[in-house]
Design an enzyme around this catalytic site. Structure first.
Site, short mmCIF file in Angstrom:
data_model
loop_
_atom_site.label_atom_id
_atom_site.label_comp_id
_atom_site.label_asym_id
_atom_site.label_seq_id
_atom_site.Cartn_x
_atom_site.Cartn_y
_atom_site.Cartn_z
N ALA A 198 0.89 -1.17 0.00
CA ALA A 198 0.00 0.00 0.00
C ALA A 198 0.92 1.21 0.00
CB ALA A 198 -0.86 0.01 1.25
N LYS A 199 0.66 2.18 -0.85
CA LYS A 199 1.50 3.37 -0.86
C LYS A 199 0.91 4.35 0.16
CE LYS A 199 3.81 6.43 -4.16
NZ LYS A 199 5.20 6.13 -3.81
#
Ligand code: PY5
Length: 271
Positions: free
Chosen positions: A122-123
């Site tokens: 997940a960024k």
């Protein structure tokens, strides 16, 4: 509490084109999903919003785009159920991330965050505190960038880039279970290297393999393809930019700058 993206737009002969915009926005949505951030916008809405932001700024040159999805006004706690989920899209003129044609890197004393704590795929904004520790250490120690090992001790990635190494004409990059962000530039590099008839292998990479490889490079939206010529006081290969790194960097620029028609579908024209 936020997730974000880093996207670039490049001028071509007659336009400004956003590179793999849809893939970046898809990743923004899956980053958001992991953290239960439910947007009231579609990918289509954000595509239009991104184009609008660039247009209204009148940008014609290399541009960096940073959409961010965040928990809006509601309170100070961590239960953001029912709070607004806001989106901002920022665009700025942006040339190079590294101000050198090749960089020197050190293996960080910090480990990459793990899937058991802060999923790296997940960024998420918070992930970059781990990156900041590693980057600051590397810079203060006189290097340009850090390479983080995962919790098992295998090579993961740079602070804001994926990593590739070359040994005996085979190209290696860490697999998706090695605490990496699944980079869109990584995917692009794998496809372009395959087109150039190089064998690309996704497998765990030992720290010591960094010291005996022939070539190494970072890749990412901001970093593009950046050669690594020294790691932990050891020259990579002969300390010069290697031939495969040179070829993939040129192939990448041909695609993002609109000279490779095969990948024209990766470009979204602004004007
Ligand atoms: N790994 C990490 C930790 C990253 O932050 C990035 C991108 C990548 C890999 C490469 O992903 P992609 O190829 O999809 O860009 N980093 C951002 C960028 O815009 C932010 C850097 C500060 O390149």
């Amino acid at each position: 509490t936020a997730v974000f993206e880093g996207i670039r737009a490049y001028p071509s002969a007659d336009n400004l084109n956003i590179f793999r915009l849809r893939e970046h926005l898809d990743r923004l949505f899956y980053s958001a999903k992991i953290y239960y951030l439910n947007l009231n916008y579609s990918v289509e809405d954000l595509i239009q919003g991104t184009i609008e932001v660039i247009k209204s700024n009148g940008f014609r040159g290399r541009t960096y785009i940073r959409p961010i999805v965040f928990v809006g006004f509601g309170g100070i706690g961590l239960d953001y159920t029912g709070f607004p989920i806001d989106v901002a899209i920022i665009a700025v003129p942006f040339e190079r991330y590294f101000h050198k044609s090749a960089v020197r890197a050190k293996v960080s004393t910090w480990r990459r965050i793990s899937n058991e704590a802060n999923p790296p795929l997940a960024k998420a904004s918070g992930n970059y505190l781990n990156s900041a520790l590693a980057k600051q250490e590397a810079i203060r120690d006189g290097y340009d960038e850090a390479i983080l090992l995962d919790q098992r001790g295998y090579v993961a990635e740079g602070t804001g880039e994926n990593i590739f190494i070359v040994k005996d004409d085979v190209v290696y990059t860490p697999p998706i279970n090695s605490s990496i962000l699944i980079g869109i530039t990584r995917d692009t590099a794998i496809k372009l290297l395959t087109d150039l008839n190089y064998k690309v292998v996704e497998r765990d990479i030992e720290r010591s393999e960094l010291y005996i490889c022939d070539e190494a490079f970072f890749c990412g939206t901001a970093a593009e393809i950046t050669p690594i010529v020294e790691i932990d006081q050891r020259r990579v290969g002969n300390g010069e930019i290697g031939p495969i790194t040179r070829r993939i960097r040129e192939a990448y620029l041909d695609v993002v700058e609109g000279r490779n028609k095969k990948y024209a579908h990766w470009l979204t024209s602004v004007y």
